[in-house]
Write a protein that holds these residues in place. Sequence first.
Motif, PDB file in Angstrom:
ATOM      1  N   UNK A  69      43.232  27.950 -55.069  1.00  0.00           N
ATOM      2  CA  UNK A  69      43.380  28.899 -53.942  1.00  0.00           C
ATOM      3  C   UNK A  69      42.584  28.318 -52.911  1.00  0.00           C
ATOM      4  N   UNK A  70      43.608  28.312 -51.800  1.00  0.00           N
ATOM      5  CA  UNK A  70      43.282  27.965 -50.444  1.00  0.00           C
ATOM      6  C   UNK A  70      43.055  29.372 -49.577  1.00  0.00           C
ATOM      7  N   UNK A  71      42.193  29.563 -48.923  1.00  0.00           N
ATOM      8  CA  UNK A  71      41.943  30.733 -48.205  1.00  0.00           C
ATOM      9  C   UNK A  71      41.475  30.546 -46.939  1.00  0.00           C
ATOM     10  N   UNK A  72      42.268  31.338 -45.794  1.00  0.00           N
ATOM     11  CA  UNK A  72      41.987  31.130 -44.499  1.00  0.00           C
ATOM     12  C   UNK A  72      41.798  32.512 -43.982  1.00  0.00           C
ATOM     13  N   UNK A  73      40.660  33.020 -43.628  1.00  0.00           N
ATOM     14  CA  UNK A  73      40.460  34.477 -43.505  1.00  0.00           C
ATOM     15  C   UNK A  73      40.611  34.576 -41.751  1.00  0.00           C
ATOM     16  N   UNK A  74      40.973  35.872 -41.540  1.00  0.00           N
ATOM     17  CA  UNK A  74      41.349  36.062 -40.251  1.00  0.00           C
ATOM     18  C   UNK A  74      40.346  35.841 -39.354  1.00  0.00           C
ATOM     19  N   UNK A  75      40.718  35.217 -38.089  1.00  0.00           N
ATOM     20  CA  UNK A  75      39.566  34.719 -37.251  1.00  0.00           C
ATOM     21  C   UNK A  75      40.057  34.688 -35.911  1.00  0.00           C
ATOM     22  N   UNK A  76      39.514  34.189 -34.930  1.00  0.00           N
ATOM     23  CA  UNK A  76      39.982  33.823 -33.509  1.00  0.00           C
ATOM     24  C   UNK A  76      41.355  33.060 -33.480  1.00  0.00           C
ATOM     25  N   UNK A  77      41.363  32.106 -34.273  1.00  0.00           N
ATOM     26  CA  UNK A  77      42.590  31.390 -34.462  1.00  0.00           C
ATOM     27  C   UNK A  77      43.742  31.776 -35.037  1.00  0.00           C
ATOM     28  N   UNK A  78      43.405  33.104 -35.760  1.00  0.00           N
ATOM     29  CA  UNK A  78      44.554  33.716 -36.588  1.00  0.00           C
ATOM     30  C   UNK A  78      44.055  35.220 -37.055  1.00  0.00           C
ATOM     31  N   UNK A  79      44.609  36.300 -36.486  1.00  0.00           N
ATOM     32  CA  UNK A  79      44.021  37.632 -37.108  1.00  0.00           C
ATOM     33  C   UNK A  79      44.359  37.885 -38.486  1.00  0.00           C
ATOM     34  N   UNK A  80      45.353  37.108 -39.180  1.00  0.00           N
ATOM     35  CA  UNK A  80      45.594  37.538 -40.486  1.00  0.00           C
ATOM     36  C   UNK A  80      44.841  36.722 -41.469  1.00  0.00           C
TER      37      UNK A  80
END
Length: 313
Positions: free
Chosen positions: A83-94
């Motif tokens: 599992x690779x997770x990228x949580x919503x942040x300044x770079x991408x809200x999703x």
Amino acid sequence: MTFQSLGPQLDSLLTMPGVTDILVNGYQQVWVQRSSRSLESVVSPFQSEGQLAALAQQIIGLGGRHVDQANPFADVVIDGIRVHAAIGSVGNPKTHLSIRIHRERLFGLDQLADFGMFGLRELGLFRQMLAARQNFLIAGPTGSGKTTLLRALLAECVAERVIALEDVAEIGLPTPNFVSLQTRQANIEGKGEVNLDRLVREALRMRPDRLAIGEVRGIELLTLLQAMNTGHSGAGATIHANSLADVPSRLQSIVSAGGLAGGAASTLDREGFAQSVQSAFSWVIQVNSRVVSAIGTFFIDAGGSLQVVRRDF
């Protein structure tokens, strides 16, 4: 194949027949891939972005890591699921989840040959390579089967102490002498990071019969080359490259990266680096679309540049 529950939403996707990949692009958009088919859109089981983000943090926590605004990306493996997770942040809200299910974790060389990943000539070469303790580099693009082949090759070494060094533990050999070392991200205070280069150095002190690196992409390359050129034989590693011809430039780009400008890299000129690679690796194995598409060896051309020549055997 049974999995540890990752929550009812993901469980409903993981149990879909033949699913190999799940891609979540925010709570409203979910894609799955089944075997060799194209990506297909499915109805999202998520109700809100907050629900998806909370689940992502929970899953990464199960794998012993964390994601937050300061560290928005993380990788974990849980019961054969990467599992690779990228949580919503300044770079991408999703919040984005990229999930791969390793259903073939225990396949050996004979099984991969039966599946058509390579032929009997390649099978014979691989076994000769292992018996002679020759070092090898497996190249290929993302999802091509590099780790699958590396795992099968190492599984042949049942009587040896194999130490695998990975960002995310995927090799997972079911042999008593297998040791898995995994990198560690910094904590919320920015301390405690353990990178691949550190793992290589520590592994060399652990009396390995064979070293394996899940993917070479940083300063650990130089440490590995030094080890292989000073008596540590039978090592294997993978690298991201689309063809045999791309491997030399990929290796050179790693060495030329900003983080390698000092220390040992500063004393290693292009020809010296080429000689080190040629001396270290006996074979380069190219994998594309889960098929061994070419096998080659390194050589140095008249201009002192590292090249790969394809070998027909």
